[in-house]
Scaffold this active site. Structure first.
Site, PDB file in Angstrom:
ATOM      1  N   GLU A 330       0.791  -1.236  -0.009  1.00  0.00           N
ATOM      2  CA  GLU A 330      -0.044  -0.107  -0.065  1.00  0.00           C
ATOM      3  C   GLU A 330       0.775   1.270   0.037  1.00  0.00           C
ATOM      4  O   GLU A 330       0.480   2.200   0.804  1.00  0.00           O
ATOM      5  CB  GLU A 330      -0.843  -0.098   1.091  1.00  0.00           C
ATOM      6  CG  GLU A 330      -1.866  -1.232   1.306  1.00  0.00           C
ATOM      7  CD  GLU A 330      -2.611  -1.056   2.652  1.00  0.00           C
ATOM      8  OE1 GLU A 330      -3.895  -1.433   2.688  1.00  0.00           O
ATOM      9  OE2 GLU A 330      -2.288  -1.027   3.825  1.00  0.00           O
TER      10      GLU A 330
HETATM   11  C1  TNX Z   1      -4.395  -3.950   4.855  1.00  0.00           C
HETATM   12  S1  TNX Z   1      -2.829  -6.143   4.026  1.00  0.00           S
HETATM   13  C2  TNX Z   1      -3.104  -3.724   5.343  1.00  0.00           C
HETATM   14  C3  TNX Z   1      -2.994  -3.130   6.467  1.00  0.00           C
HETATM   15  C4  TNX Z   1      -4.164  -3.188   7.216  1.00  0.00           C
HETATM   16  C5  TNX Z   1      -5.046  -4.192   7.040  1.00  0.00           C
HETATM   17  C6  TNX Z   1      -6.406  -4.168   7.693  1.00  0.00           C
HETATM   18  C7  TNX Z   1      -1.839  -5.268   3.932  1.00  0.00           C
HETATM   19  C8  TNX Z   1      -0.508  -5.809   3.715  1.00  0.00           C
HETATM   20  N1  TNX Z   1      -1.963  -3.931   4.523  1.00  0.00           N
HETATM   21  O1  TNX Z   1      -2.206  -2.080   6.730  1.00  0.00           O
HETATM   22  O2  TNX Z   1      -3.910  -3.061   8.676  1.00  0.00           O
HETATM   23  O3  TNX Z   1      -5.449  -3.992   5.702  1.00  0.00           O
HETATM   24  O4  TNX Z   1      -7.068  -5.224   7.360  1.00  0.00           O
END
Ligand code: TNX
Length: 521
Positions: A330
């Site tokens: 992300e």
């Molecule tokens: C996505 S999954 C994220 C996290 C969040 C999570 C909450 C991922 C690699 N990154 O930063 O905590 O969703 O479900």
């Protein structure tokens, strides 16, 4: 019903017929191995007489610390002295032996035999003995997990279990960044994970809301970046000694710690701690909300790579395991070209410190080192960049968010957790095959499975327990058990049998209506 279960039913039926023919009550010898062990073993054959632990029994172990672990649990609940010795098994004893195991058990498997004369667990390596001990505990009555003296009888059904894992990597992740958890809380979770033969603990040590590990060369990271958490609480961080204590405790449960420093996104806590890490030289405020994708290390700044090198260097020196997780998810405010060049350099830095990279599967957008491991967290069953990486030899850890994410709600009524990847009831967590799920990512490309627990809404150990149980044992079974044992009806029965154990241990769990929980759960 699988062939194995059919066989067990036939054996049990034969026992009843024989008992009838002989005109007596069903002899104890005819008992089948109960369908209680999670994860399901490779093979279980009932037979011979049961073993009952007596007050005068002894324990012998070729590995003193595993012997001590088992003795600690058994002495507390049985009240028996159970002296621990090294050497040959004596009649009536439980013996843990590093000799005589069949070659098929490999480095993590074991063979367990039980009859009236005793229980013998044989393994090639201590990890296998430890896993055999977990199976033994599950073959004993649930009260064996009590920390106060309970009454027996402490009977193990007669038979033989031969067992070894399907995948080398069976992980659980705890996000200690969104909310901080103390060393004692992490150790409690380690003990719970060990019951289900989990062998990797992935610690998500940094995120926008907190930096949780002391770095001597960048002291403000923990001192300032660790000073809050989601919701604005006091946060916290581990000293390097704390972290080493977690690593050592995990090792005592045959679990390897995978530390994660999430980069280049999810870095607000670091950027807030050092103005000079920001492209504009201005430190942002600490962040206590739950948005993602807004922060990025400054990819064009030479100091960024000094920072990464020193942080990874200190972490690698404290970490005996082979992996360092660099996050990489992300990175919504890092342009793609910057992202790929950052990941290229970060991989090289990790390699220079003698470690193997793990990253969220977003890193497959960069060119990966042959050794790098991608952790799939998507909600689809196709991902072209992950499939392309796998075709080049990249190994993948499977954590599909709509199956394996322990922070998703079970149902709309679940108080804790999130819903962005869907609702995950127990049978959803169990109902997929990690080895044949993602297009183009099968066979040797699949290193294993991991259940991540993100903690935006998770604050206490009871919260951890509620989200992890009973789904974590479902994932553990997907990671350990051969696919040929996969059977939702049999699994639900095995899982139900865990309920009284969790109750005994004070593990708060979600009483899924999909499971028949026995009395005393
Ligand atoms: C996505 S999954 C994220 C996290 C969040 C999570 C909450 C991922 C690699 N990154 O930063 O905590 O969703 O479900």
């Amino acid at each position: 019903m699988t062939p194995r279960h059919t066989l067990l039913v036939l054996l049990a039926a034969l026992g009843l017929v024989c008992a009838g023919v002989l005109g007596g009550a069903r002899p104890a010898e005819a008992a089948a191995l109960p369908n209680t062990v999670v994860p399901a073993p490779v093979s279980e054959v009932a037979g011979g007489s049961n073993f009952t632990l007596s007050a005068s029994a002894t324990l012998t172990s070729d590995d003193a610390s595993i012997g001590g672990y088992l003795a600690g649990i058994l002495r507390a609940s049985t009240g028996y002295a159970l002296p621990l010795t090294v050497g040959a098994a004596t009649p009536g004893s439980i013996a843990l032996q590093l000799t005589g195991a069949p070659g098929s058990v490999g480095p993590e498997g074991y063979q367990l035999t039980s009859d009236a004369s005793g229980v013998v667990i044989r393994a090639q390596q201590p990890a296998g003995l430890f896993h055999g001990v977990q199976t033994l505990l599950q073959l004993l009555p649930p009260a064996v997990m009590s920390t106060t003296v309970r009454s027996g009888p402490w009977t193990v059904p007669g038979g033989t279990v031969l067992d070894y894992p399907r995948f080398a990597y069976r992980g659980a992740m705890l996000d200690v960044a969104r909310h901080f958890f103390t060393v004692a809380q992490v150790e409690r979770y380690i003990d719970e994970l060990a019951l289900y033969k989990i062998n990797y603990l992935h610690l998500h040590l940094s995120d926008d809301q907190g930096w949780r590990i002391a770095v001597n060369s960048w002291p403000n990271l923990a001192a300032y970046g660790g000073s809050t958490e989601v919701g604005g609480g006091a946060g916290g961080s581990y000293t390097q000694a704390d972290y080493s204590a977690i690593v050592a405790y995990a090792a005592s449960r045959y679990m390897t710690v995978v530390p994660e420093i999430d980069m280049p996104g999810h870095t607000n806590a670091a950027l807030a701690s050092y103005a000079q890490l920001n492209c504009d030289g201005v430190a942002p405020a600490l962040y206590t909300g739950t948005n993602v994708g807004f922060s990025s290390l400054c990819v064009s700044l030479p100091l960024t790579y000094t920072f990464v090198d020193q942080v990874v260097g200190e972490l690698a020196a404290l970490t005996p395991g082979p992996y360092v997780h660099i996050g990489g998810d992300e990175a919504g405010s890092t342009p793609l070209a910057d992202y790929t060049s950052f990941i290229d350099r970060a991989q090289q830095i990790v390699a220079d410190h003698g470690k193997t990279v793990v990253g969220w599967h977003d890193i497959a957008k960069a060119s990966l080192l042959p050794s790098s491991v991608a952790q799939f967290w998507g909600t689809t069953t196709t991902d072209s960049s992950v499939a392309a990486a796998a075709a080049q030899g990249t190994r993948v850890i499977m954590s599909p968010a709509n199956k394996a994410y322990l922070d998703m709600k079970y149902t709309h009524k679940t108080k804790l957790g999130q819903t962005w990847a869907g609702l995950i009831e127990v049978n959803t967590a169990y109902g997929w095959d990690p080895g044949n799920y993602l297009t183009g990512v099968t066979g040797p490309s699949v290193m294993g499975v991991e259940g991540p627990l993100w903690t935006e809404t998770i604050v206490t150990s009871a919260d951890i327990d509620t989200m992890a149980f009973p789904r974590l044992p479902a994932l553990a079974e997907l990671g350990w058990s051969p696919w040929s044992t996969h059977d939702v009806t049999a699994f639900d029965q095995r899982l139900g049998a865990q309920g009284p154990r969790w109750k005994t241990m004070g593990i708060t769990y979600y009483k899924s209506p999909q499971i028949t929980w026995p009395t005393g759960s």
